[in-house]
Design an enzyme around this catalytic site. Structure first.
Site, PDB file in Angstrom:
ATOM      1  CB  SER A 142      -6.235  66.588  27.053  1.00  0.00           C
ATOM      2  OG  SER A 142      -6.138  67.761  27.802  1.00  0.00           O
ATOM      3  CG  ASP A 187      -6.828  72.541  22.280  1.00  0.00           C
ATOM      4  OD1 ASP A 187      -7.216  72.922  23.404  1.00  0.00           O
ATOM      5  OD2 ASP A 187      -6.727  71.350  21.963  1.00  0.00           O
ATOM      6  CG  HIS A 216      -9.390  70.080  24.675  1.00  0.00           C
ATOM      7  ND1 HIS A 216      -8.082  70.495  24.578  1.00  0.00           N
ATOM      8  CD2 HIS A 216      -9.412  69.152  25.668  1.00  0.00           C
ATOM      9  CE1 HIS A 216      -7.348  69.859  25.472  1.00  0.00           C
ATOM     10  NE2 HIS A 216      -8.127  69.030  26.144  1.00  0.00           N
TER      11      HIS A 216
END
Length: 513
Positions: free
Chosen positions: A226, A452, A482
């Site tokens: 991320s 995602d 995610h």
């Protein structure tokens, strides 16, 4: 104001929450030889309140203990011989033969604002294969947890802040929202003003290069998830010749402005909600929260509209507000594993019980059961505002609402109004978007997940292109949630493990289903 994190960090507290649903500080010393410092590794203490509280990390399978240490880094990298801060580290030493050890594999799990010291042990078993040739290492980035953690409002003030109406409908509500944001930002400046100018991603990247040296590695071997992909990209730009084997998962689009990123998240969370509704209504048994995909979304929209004027019982004495419910729904979309909790939470909320949705919202905001908040949101705002040059006004957001609503009828307003979070920030933002060009670096594996919600799939290709020809190697995972590696998809894991452990670069364009 409350923001949807790019985290794996947001999923961390949710992962720790599943069981519930189912049943060291800064310094001021000067050090002119920081790369030569020796780390003193000791048994890890229980996480601090700023890191999320809880117990000391449990041993890994096989009994290996986690060890913690503190590294000194300059407060201001422009004055490397000036005041220092402490950077909290954690590691699990390799389980393999020392002769096979490659070095340390450094993790950043995202946010920004997530504590690596608490997150790595929570997911440590998932990286057992990688530990056969690496020491697994993570850290609290500057501004986070024990690493000169940013302080803004206190717990009582944060309870009010996260209950505020984050999707205002009239001039009075809009003024109140902006005033609340200003008060929060002023508290950050009052309580952490010395640190705020020094929590940019470029500062954290320089900390990682110092960490590489202190850990004794010639190259930085890295696993970024991320926001950790943005941090890794910035590191590769600053130190291309020092990049070792690196993997970026759940990739941030480095070409976007803050506004474009928020709009992309609106589209991403709407897609995830669509996928949840499709999954629920396609099962053999009846979906308890709607008869059709559209019915599921319509009932959620009606719930949120009703909560705007009439909250329901949450976790007493707090009620489930429209904002908390939206936040809880978003939290549950970070992983397909949380969809059953979303179903249960919605079903109970329709009957007037908002406990599950509020618990999910609390996990997003870093609130523990005893009412203490970690500093994940304070750090998230501080790092984003120090990085992002744009400052959006209330009037600008008003103009942009139709575009955000088109991207997501459910999350559009929420994410659009989130853009005012930096409007009155005390520190000037650094740039419109990060520079991740890394010509001269070795291959970096870049993984995009088609489902995602927080870092939409398109960002992986943009990152691979921005890193430069011959550097970014794109891999696609056709899945939900995610990130890809922790989906336990064998194709993704084999590709990542093959590169990190054996140096085998996957073929660009590889698709894992």
């Amino acid at each position: 104001m409350p923001t949807l994190l790019q985290p794996r960090a947001a999923a961390t507290t949710a992962a720790l929450l599943v069981a519930t649903l189912a049943a060291c500080g800064g310094g001021d010393s000067k050090d002119e030889a920081l790369p030569d410092q020796k780390l003193s590794w000791k048994d890890c203490p229980a996480p601090s309140a700023a890191e999320g509280s809880g117990g000391a990390p449990s041993p890994l399978p096989g009994g290996a203990e986690w060890q913690c240490a503190t590294m000194k880094a300059p407060l201001d990298w422009a004055k490397p011989k000036g005041d220092t801060i402490d950077i909290a580290l954690i590691r699990a030493q390799t389980s393999g033969n020392k002769d096979d050890r490659i070095g340390s594999l450094v993790f950043n799990f995202g946010g920004p604002g997530g504590s690596g010291v608490t997150t790595l042990p929570a997911f440590g078993a998932d990286y057992a294969k990688l530990r056969t040739r690496y020491d697994l290492v993570s850290f609290d980035p500057r501004g986070v947890g024990r690493s000169a953690g940013i302080k803004c409002e206190d717990d009582e003030q944060l309870d009010d802040y996260f209950q505020q109406d984050s999707t205002p409908d009239d001039a009075a509500e809009k003024k109140k929202l902006v005033d609340n944001v200003t008060s929060f930002n002023n508290a950050c400046e009052k309580n952490s003003g010395k640190t705020l100018p020094h929590v940019r991603t470029t500062d954290a990247a320089r900390d990682m290069d110092l960490m590489r040296q202190v850990l004794g590695d010639d190259k930085l071997h890295y696993f970024g998830i991320s926001y950790g992909t943005e941090l890794g990209g910035v590191y590769a730009h600053l130190f291309p010749k020092k990049v070792g084997r690196a993997v970026f998962d759940a990739v941030v689009d480095p070409t976007q402005t803050a506004e474009e990123g928020s709009l992309g998240q609106a589209e991403g969370f709407q897609l995830a909600l669509d996928n949840f509704a499709k999954d629920c209504t396609s099962k053999v048994e009846d979906c308890p929260v709607g008869d059709t995909e559209q019915d599921v979304k319509d009932r959620i929209a009606k719930l949120l509209k009703d909560l705007d004027s009439k909250p329901i019982t949450g976790l007493p004495p707090r009620e489930l507000t429209q904002t908390a419910a939206t936040n809880g729904i978003a939290q549950s979309l970070y992983s397909k594993d949380f969809w059953p909790y979303l179903t249960q939470g919605l079903e109970e909320a329709y009957d007037g019980d908002g406990k599950i949705l509020m618990a999910l919202s609390d996990s997003m905001n870093g609130r523990s059961e005893d009412g203490e908040y970690s500093n994940i949101q304070a750090a998230n705002v501080s790092i984003n505002c120090a990085d992002d040059k744009a400052r959006y006004t209330r009037e600008y957001v008003d103009q942009k609402l139709p575009e955000f609503r088109e991207a997501s009828p459910l999350f559009g307003d929420y994410l659009a109004w989130g853009m005012v979070g930096c409007t009155d920030w005390a520190v000037e933002g650094q740039a419109d978007h990060p520079n991740v060009g890394a010509q001269g670096a070795p291959p970096i594996v870049v993984i995009g997940n088609t489902g995602d919600p927080a870092t939409p799939y398109e960002g992986a290709r943009k990152m691979a292109q921005a890193l430069g020809k011959g550097v970014g190697v794109e891999l696609t995972y056709k899945g939900q949630g995610h990130g890809a590696y922790d989906s336990k998809n064998a194709c993704v894991r084999d590709a990542v493990n093959g590169y990190l452990l054996d140096g085998t670069v996957p073929k660009a364009g590889t698709v894992c289903g």
